[in-house]
Each structure stands twice: as structure tokens, then as C-alpha cells.
Design a protein around this motif. Structure first.
Motif, mmCIF file in Angstrom:
data_model
loop_
_atom_site.group_PDB
_atom_site.id
_atom_site.type_symbol
_atom_site.label_atom_id
_atom_site.label_comp_id
_atom_site.label_asym_id
_atom_site.label_seq_id
_atom_site.Cartn_x
_atom_site.Cartn_y
_atom_site.Cartn_z
ATOM 1 N N LYS A 1 -102.730 -30.076 38.232
ATOM 2 C CA LYS A 1 -103.187 -31.220 37.446
ATOM 3 C C LYS A 1 -102.146 -31.615 36.394
ATOM 4 N N GLU B 1 -100.044 -35.111 36.037
ATOM 5 C CA GLU B 1 -100.174 -35.851 34.784
ATOM 6 C C GLU B 1 -98.841 -36.042 34.075
ATOM 7 N N LYS B 2 -98.051 -34.978 33.984
ATOM 8 C CA LYS B 2 -96.843 -35.022 33.159
ATOM 9 C C LYS B 2 -95.597 -35.475 33.911
#
Length: 397
Positions: A173, A177-178
């Protein structure tokens, strides 16, 4: 027999034409003191299905003293020259891959060459290097430089890779996201636990091993280092609170820290009074770890952030209760088989330890649940999933 060039030394291969040639970067596995990513790479390399697939494996390592992997049928060890890591990875490694005509390159430790033309599989254990200002952190300069190197390269490398492997759903995740990596490009392959941790060390051997380290059974085991995310300050504060609750509490064994480092931290926190209750070790050989876990009353692992948390399942397999964090990947790995605490609250760590020490039924239930939980993490399964990815990429190239 060694074939020596200006670039690398390769134990003489026994390879057949027409087979898939896979280079596996395992830069540090020959170093005597192995840590997390080195252990993961070593466990994979030990279990490759040699001769069962149409694959030849080329293990790319830096020259060092612990020859823990050797050339055998369909697995060739290439010892590249010693060089600073940036040069080794960005220049020597791609040249070596070109020399052996690799079809796929699997880099196992978060980074990879930017200029390699070989289809890349990247094992990205975590993106912890993005969580902090790497210039201002209290980590060592070595750790800061490593984090800055990863911060500069990993995003570009992950986008270039044909497949990204990570070790927990939590980290998947974060990578999405990053780094903006597509979800279907990322494969979660949990780490495993070796069978030797499940094997009970007999009392005589355990006693002899602990005596060799100057230990007595029942200590609290904490695996530390200088990275702030390991929460060493929080552990020291928690241990002080435990000693205040009961001055006869077990000793604290801190692995990965020196006496000088410990003294500095205790002075900083006005806790020098408890130094006599603490034992330190800089490193514990992998073969000794099962005995060290089994000699402990519990493992403390209240990190702020981890990629996987291998000690959690190693301790569980060894029959040792675990106190770990309720953040990051720790709940995913520990499940309901550990006591989960807020790592920012030393009181919670101390209270969990006090409960394990004083509630025999709780301790028993944690041991039983822990061994069951640990058995669900298998290196054989992890290796099988990794090899399946090799075949998936083979079909696409």
C-alpha cells in the motif's frame, strides 16, 4: 576451478544452451554478519529448484569471507570485485549481467542498476527511507547515506522494473501511495521462518550456549540498532518502568548495540541507574539465534516502522512470547498471536511484559498461538512464488 577476469570471479559453470539465464543480485550475503535482507536472499538461494526448471541461476555477490553459497548444478556464483556500493551496483553488476548474457536480473535489496538493459525484478522490502528527513535523522551517517541513495533512485527503478516484489501488504500500500506504482505490478511474498527455529534446543545444549554468552535463562530479548525507528529509547523507558513495578524483573538483553552506545543513551535519558540490569551484544550468529530466542522469557519488538519484522515469527517459532507494535506491518505479521502495544507509550510495553511474567495462562496461550502463526510463514512457499514470477516474466520477454 576459477575463471578470473578483470570484472569478476566465477566458479566454473555447468550450464546448458537454450535455458533461461537469471542473474540474482545478492551483494552482501558473503559478509559474516548477515542482517534482514541478507538473510532473505540467502534463504531464497538455498531453496531454488535446481535442475527442476529450464533455468540457470547466476548469483552476483561481493567478495567476502563467508562462502555460504557455492556453485552447484544450474547455480553459478559470481564474485564481483569489491567496490563502493554505488559503483558495484550501477557499473559492475550490469557489466557482469551483460557478460553472462542474463535474460532477467532480480535485485533483492531495494535498489538496482539504472542503466541495465536486462528485464528487472526488484524486491523492495520497504519504503522506510521516505519516512524521514535523512539529513536530520539521528541515524548513523552510513544509514543516512543509504537512505539518501535509495530516495534518489528507488522511485525511478521501481517504475522501470517489470515486477516489484515486497514482503507485506502494508508495504504494498505504501509503495502504491508513495511511488505511484501500479497495483498489478506489485507482488506480495511474505518472508518465511526456517525449520531450525521450531526445533527445541535440549536443556544441556541451551545452558551451554547461554553460558558461552554469559547469559541466564529468562531475559527479555530486544533486537536494537542505531535507527530511531527501532524505538530503543522507548524500550529503555519501558524497561525502567518494569523495574519500578518489580525490581526482580528479568534482565534486558539488547542485541545490536555496544556498551558505549548504551551508556550514552542511558545518560541522555537519566536512566544510568539501570545499566547493571542490561546485557548487550553487537551481533548474534544466525546459528545461535534459536537458542537465544528459546532462552528468553519474551521478545520485545516495538518498532515504529518495519518492512516485515522477521524476528516476530522467528521468536514465535521458537516458543517465545512476543510484544510488538500495533502500527506498520506488525499487526499483519503477528496476527492475534502477540501482545500489540502503542510503540509511543512505554507504559504499554512495560504492562504487556508484566502480564506475560505474571499470568502463566496468557504466556502459554501466546506460545501456542505463536507457533501456529509462525508455521504459516514458509521459505519454501516464498521461493516457489518467486520462481513463478521468473516464469511469468520469461513468457513476456
Amino acid at each position: 576451478m576459477l575463471l578470473t577476469t578483470t570484472l569478476l570471479q566465477s566458479e566454473k559453470p555447468s550450464l546448458l544452451k537454450g535455458r533461461l539465464q537469471i542473474a540474482i543480485e545478492a551483494h552482501r550475503i558473503f559478509r559474516p554478519h548477515k542482517h534482514g535482507m541478507d538473510v532473505v536472499a540467502h534463504e531464497l538461494l538455498k531453496r531454488l529448484p535446481l535442475g527442476e526448471d529450464n533455468i540457470d541461476y547466476h548469483v552476483m555477490v561481493k567478495q567476502d569471507t563467508d562462502r555460504c553459497i557455492s556453485t552447484t548444478q544450474n547455480r553459478v556464483v559470481h564474485m564481483l570485485k569489491k567496490a563502493p556500493y554505488f559503483i558495484w551496483e550501477q557499473f559492475l553488476l550490469p557489466k557482469a549481467c551483460k557478460k553472462i548474457k542474463a535474460d532477467i536480473l532480480h535485485c533483492t535489496a531495494n535498489t538496482a542498476p539504472l542503466n541495465s538493459t536486462v528485464p528487472l525484478i526488484l524486491t523492495l522490502h520497504d519504503v522506510i527511507f521516505l519516512e524521514q528527513n535523512n539529513l536530520l535523522t539521528k541515524s548513523s551517517w552510513y544509514q543516512r547515506l543509504g537512505n539518501m541513495y535509495r530516495k534518489a533512485l528507488v522511485g525511478r527503478i521501481a517504475k522501470k522494473a517489470v515486477k516489484v516484489i515486497t514482503v507485506s501488504d502494508f508495504q504494498k500500500k505504501l509503495i502504491i501511495e508513495k511511488l505511484g506504482i501500479a497495483e498489478d505490478k506489485i507482488e506480495v511474498i511474505h518472508n518465511g521462518v526456517d525449520n531450525r527455529f521450531f526445533d527445541k534446543v535440549n536443556d544441556g545444549d541451551l545452558q551451554a550456549k547461554l553460558q558461552a554468552y554469559g547469559l541466564k535463562r529468562g531475559y527479555i530479548f530486544f533486537m536494537s540498532n542505531s535507527a530511531p525507528r527501532k524505538n530503543t529509547i522507548g524500550v529503555l523507558k519501558a524497561y525502567a518502568k518494569l523495574l519500578i513495578l518489580n525490581s526482580f524483573s528479568p534482565r534486558l538483553l539488547m542485541k545490536g548495540i555496544s556498551e558505549a552506545e548504551l551508556t550514552k543513551l542511558l545518560k541522555q535519558e537519566n536512566l544510568l541507574w539501570m545499566k547493571g540490569y542490561i546485557d548487550t551484544m553487537k551481533y548474534i550468529p544466525q546459528n545461535d539465534l534459536p537458542a537465544i530466542y528459546q532462552g528468553a522469557s519474551m521478545l520485545w519488538f516495538p518498532s515504529f516502522s518495519e518492512g516485515f519484522g522477521l524476528p516476530i515469527i522467528e521468536a514465535m517459532a521458537s516458543g517465545t512470547p512476543v510484544v510488538t507494535s500495533n502500527v506498520s506491518c506488525m499487526p499483519e505479521i503477528a496476527g492475534d498471536a502477540a501482545l500489540l502495544v502503542n510503540p509511543n507509550k512505554p507504559n504499554e510495553i512495560a504492562t504487556a511484559a508484566y502480564q506475560i511474567l505474571n499470568l502463566p495462562l496468557l504466556k502459554y496461550s501466546l506460545i501456542q498461538a505463536g507457533q501456529k502463526r509462525a508455521a504459516s510463514f514458509s521459505w519454501d512457499a516464498a521461493t516457489k512464488k518467486t520462481v513463478a514470477i521468473y516464469h511469468e516474466i520469461e513468457k513476456a520477454i
